[in-house]
Every structure is written in C-alpha cells, then in structure tokens.
Design a protein around this motif. Structure first.
Motif, mmCIF file in Angstrom:
data_model
loop_
_atom_site.group_PDB
_atom_site.id
_atom_site.type_symbol
_atom_site.label_atom_id
_atom_site.label_comp_id
_atom_site.label_asym_id
_atom_site.label_seq_id
_atom_site.Cartn_x
_atom_site.Cartn_y
_atom_site.Cartn_z
ATOM 1 N N HIS A 15 17.875 23.388 77.975
ATOM 2 C CA HIS A 15 17.142 24.175 76.977
ATOM 3 C C HIS A 15 15.679 23.738 76.931
ATOM 4 C CE1 HIS A 15 16.284 26.449 73.379
ATOM 5 N NE2 HIS A 15 15.805 25.341 72.829
ATOM 6 N N ARG A 18 13.886 25.105 79.984
ATOM 7 C CA ARG A 18 13.618 26.543 79.867
ATOM 8 C C ARG A 18 12.423 26.790 78.941
ATOM 9 N NH1 ARG A 18 19.162 26.872 79.624
ATOM 10 N NH2 ARG A 18 19.108 27.049 77.350
ATOM 11 N N MET A 19 12.367 26.060 77.846
ATOM 12 C CA MET A 19 11.259 26.233 76.905
ATOM 13 C C MET A 19 9.937 25.785 77.529
ATOM 14 S SD MET A 19 12.636 27.806 74.517
ATOM 15 C CE MET A 19 11.298 27.866 73.361
ATOM 16 N N GLN A 21 9.182 25.885 80.762
ATOM 17 C CA GLN A 21 8.818 26.922 81.718
ATOM 18 C C GLN A 21 8.299 28.164 81.002
ATOM 19 O OE1 GLN A 21 12.304 27.503 84.109
ATOM 20 N NE2 GLN A 21 11.973 25.633 85.291
ATOM 21 N N ARG A 22 8.919 28.506 79.892
ATOM 22 C CA ARG A 22 8.477 29.666 79.119
ATOM 23 C C ARG A 22 7.056 29.451 78.604
ATOM 24 N NH1 ARG A 22 11.782 32.455 74.113
ATOM 25 N NH2 ARG A 22 10.090 33.745 73.404
ATOM 26 N N LEU A 25 4.660 29.962 81.456
ATOM 27 C CA LEU A 25 4.492 31.379 81.776
ATOM 28 C C LEU A 25 3.654 32.095 80.722
ATOM 29 C CD1 LEU A 25 8.040 32.200 83.142
ATOM 30 C CD2 LEU A 25 5.892 32.258 84.416
ATOM 31 N N GLU A 26 3.824 31.734 79.463
ATOM 32 C CA GLU A 26 2.995 32.318 78.402
ATOM 33 C C GLU A 26 1.532 31.948 78.618
ATOM 34 O OE1 GLU A 26 3.659 34.402 75.998
ATOM 35 O OE2 GLU A 26 5.833 34.385 75.917
ATOM 36 N N ARG A 29 0.200 34.049 81.410
ATOM 37 C CA ARG A 29 -0.033 35.423 80.953
ATOM 38 C C ARG A 29 -1.333 35.515 80.172
ATOM 39 N NH1 ARG A 29 4.536 38.775 77.807
ATOM 40 N NH2 ARG A 29 4.546 37.004 76.404
ATOM 41 N N GLN A 47 2.177 41.658 76.112
ATOM 42 C CA GLN A 47 3.528 42.018 76.528
ATOM 43 C C GLN A 47 3.528 43.236 77.441
ATOM 44 O OE1 GLN A 47 2.664 41.298 73.349
ATOM 45 N NE2 GLN A 47 3.663 39.312 73.223
ATOM 46 N N PHE A 52 7.857 39.899 79.951
ATOM 47 C CA PHE A 52 8.860 38.889 80.268
ATOM 48 C C PHE A 52 10.170 39.280 79.600
ATOM 49 C CE2 PHE A 52 5.111 35.873 80.558
ATOM 50 C CZ PHE A 52 5.133 35.815 81.933
ATOM 51 N N TRP A 54 12.126 37.723 77.581
ATOM 52 C CA TRP A 54 12.277 37.340 76.176
ATOM 53 C C TRP A 54 11.456 38.215 75.244
ATOM 54 C CZ3 TRP A 54 10.355 33.821 79.811
ATOM 55 C CH2 TRP A 54 8.987 33.639 79.817
ATOM 56 N N ASP A 55 10.512 38.986 75.760
ATOM 57 C CA ASP A 55 9.765 39.924 74.921
ATOM 58 C C ASP A 55 10.696 41.012 74.388
ATOM 59 O OD1 ASP A 55 7.405 38.558 75.371
ATOM 60 O OD2 ASP A 55 6.851 39.822 77.082
#
Length: 76
Positions: A15, A18-19, A21-22, A25-26, A29, A47, A52, A54-55
């Motif tokens: 977890h 993943r956070m 990496q997120r 990526l944010e 962006r 967005q 992505f 999760w959006d």
C-alpha cells in the motif's frame, strides 16, 4: 514471523509503495500541465489532460453524495 504477520506486513508495504508511485505520477502530471498549458487555448483540468484510474474512482465517490446527504450531515 508467521504467515499471517508476513501477509499483513507485506500488505502495508505494498500500500505504501502504491501511494508513493501515485504521488510521483501526480507530480509528473502537474509538471506536464505546467509545461503544456501556455500553448493550449482550452484550459483542461489536470484530470482531463492526463487521466489516471484513481480519478474515476474519486469521481464516482463524489457522485454518490447527494444534496439530501449533505443536508442530513449538516443537521447532525
């Protein structure tokens, strides 16, 4: 370490990864939008510019709350 403890520890690690990496990526962006926006006539949201997975999840969660729900929460 027993199997259940290991699986719990690994779940927490996965977890966190993943956070991380997120977040990266944010950041990518936002940087991309900062570079591209001056050349775009229409100003898309972040967005719309780079969607992505999760959006869509966040949008679905936001749509679940109705005006009635908001009024009930204010009354509480």
């Amino acid at each position: 370490m027993e199997l259940g403890e290991f699986l719990t520890a690994y779940s927490g690690y996965a977890h966190a990864e993943r956070m991380r990496q997120r977040f990266e990526l944010e950041r990518t962006r936002l940087g991309s939008a900062t570079i591209v926006m001056p050349w775009l006539e229409k100003r898309p949201t972040l967005q719309e510019l780079m969607p992505f997975p999760w959006d869509a999840e966040a949008r679905a969660e936001a749509e679940e709350i109705t005006a009635e729900d908001i009024e009930q929460r204010r009354a509480q």
